[in-house]
Design a protein around this motif. Structure first.
Motif, PDB file in Angstrom:
ATOM      1  N   SER A   1       4.864   7.108  -0.978  1.00  0.00           N
ATOM      2  CA  SER A   1       5.825   6.261  -1.983  1.00  0.00           C
ATOM      3  C   SER A   1       6.837   7.486  -2.524  1.00  0.00           C
ATOM      4  CB  SER A   1       4.963   6.126  -3.260  1.00  0.00           C
ATOM      5  OG  SER A   1       6.021   5.487  -4.250  1.00  0.00           O
TER       6      SER A   1
ATOM      7  N   ASP B   1       0.920   4.518  -2.683  1.00  0.00           N
ATOM      8  CA  ASP B   1       0.430   5.704  -2.003  1.00  0.00           C
ATOM      9  C   ASP B   1       1.201   6.884  -2.795  1.00  0.00           C
ATOM     10  OD1 ASP B   1      -1.675   6.809   0.052  1.00  0.00           O
ATOM     11  OD2 ASP B   1       0.432   7.790   0.427  1.00  0.00           O
TER      12      ASP B   1
ATOM     13  N   LEU C   1      -2.905   3.674   6.304  1.00  0.00           N
ATOM     14  CA  LEU C   1      -2.892   2.538   5.515  1.00  0.00           C
ATOM     15  C   LEU C   1      -2.535   1.310   6.613  1.00  0.00           C
ATOM     16  CD1 LEU C   1      -0.395   4.059   2.899  1.00  0.00           C
ATOM     17  CD2 LEU C   1      -2.641   3.420   2.880  1.00  0.00           C
TER      18      LEU C   1
ATOM     19  N   ARG D   1      -1.371   9.558   7.320  1.00  0.00           N
ATOM     20  CA  ARG D   1      -1.512   8.761   5.983  1.00  0.00           C
ATOM     21  C   ARG D   1      -0.837   7.389   6.523  1.00  0.00           C
ATOM     22  NH1 ARG D   1      -5.156   6.809   2.938  1.00  0.00           N
ATOM     23  NH2 ARG D   1      -4.123   6.165   0.917  1.00  0.00           N
TER      24      ARG D   1
ATOM     25  N   LYS E   1       0.778  -1.043  -0.231  1.00  0.00           N
ATOM     26  CA  LYS E   1      -0.113   0.035  -0.089  1.00  0.00           C
ATOM     27  C   LYS E   1       1.017   1.133   0.048  1.00  0.00           C
ATOM     28  CE  LYS E   1      -3.764  -1.959   2.613  1.00  0.00           C
ATOM     29  NZ  LYS E   1      -4.623  -2.385   1.593  1.00  0.00           N
TER      30      LYS E   1
END
Length: 129
Positions: A32, A28, A88, A84, A24
């Motif tokens: 990322s 993202d 996740l 975030r 994930k």
């Protein structure tokens, strides 16, 4: 009625959690950029460290012997990134696991994110204004 999900009980469960979560992260848009762009994480080396980290925390394996915070100091991250990351991580847990260990993983992740965010704010005095 939803299917019952197992709790985290084994090293295989830890691997599934970590692998699914970082899949994930790699997809993202926000995270990322940090992991693959700025930090250029070597996933073949990083994932086994994360297996050891979460195994130590959730299964008591005591395999992890590192200091994770200093590695985060140079990263261009703030509260948005931590939020975030938590979203996740919790989504991964909710998709794959249910039970006391899964709940513990959420609490531990929240504590880690909160502590790291607080300590990273101290590196940038303007962020306290």
């Amino acid at each position: 009625m939803p299917a019952t999900r197992p709790d985290i009980q084994s090293e295989a469960d830890i691997r599934l959690l970590v692998d699914t979560f970082y899949d994930k992260v790699n997809q993202d848009a926000l995270l990322s950029l940090v992991f693959n762009g700025f930090a250029q994480v070597d996933w073949a080396r990083h994932l086994p460290v994360m297996y050891d980290f979460w195994s130590s925390i959730l299964l008591g394996s005591a395999r992890y012997h590192g200091r994770p915070f200093p590695k985060h100091m140079p990263l261009p991250i703030d509260a948005t990134h931590f939020q975030r990351w938590l979203e996740l991580f919790e989504a991964t847990l909710d998709e794959r696991f249910s039970g006391p260990k899964a709940d513990e993983a959420k609490v531990r992740a929240l504590n880690i994110a909160t502590m790291f965010e607080f300590r990273l704010r101290k590196r940038d005095p303007l962020s306290l204004v």
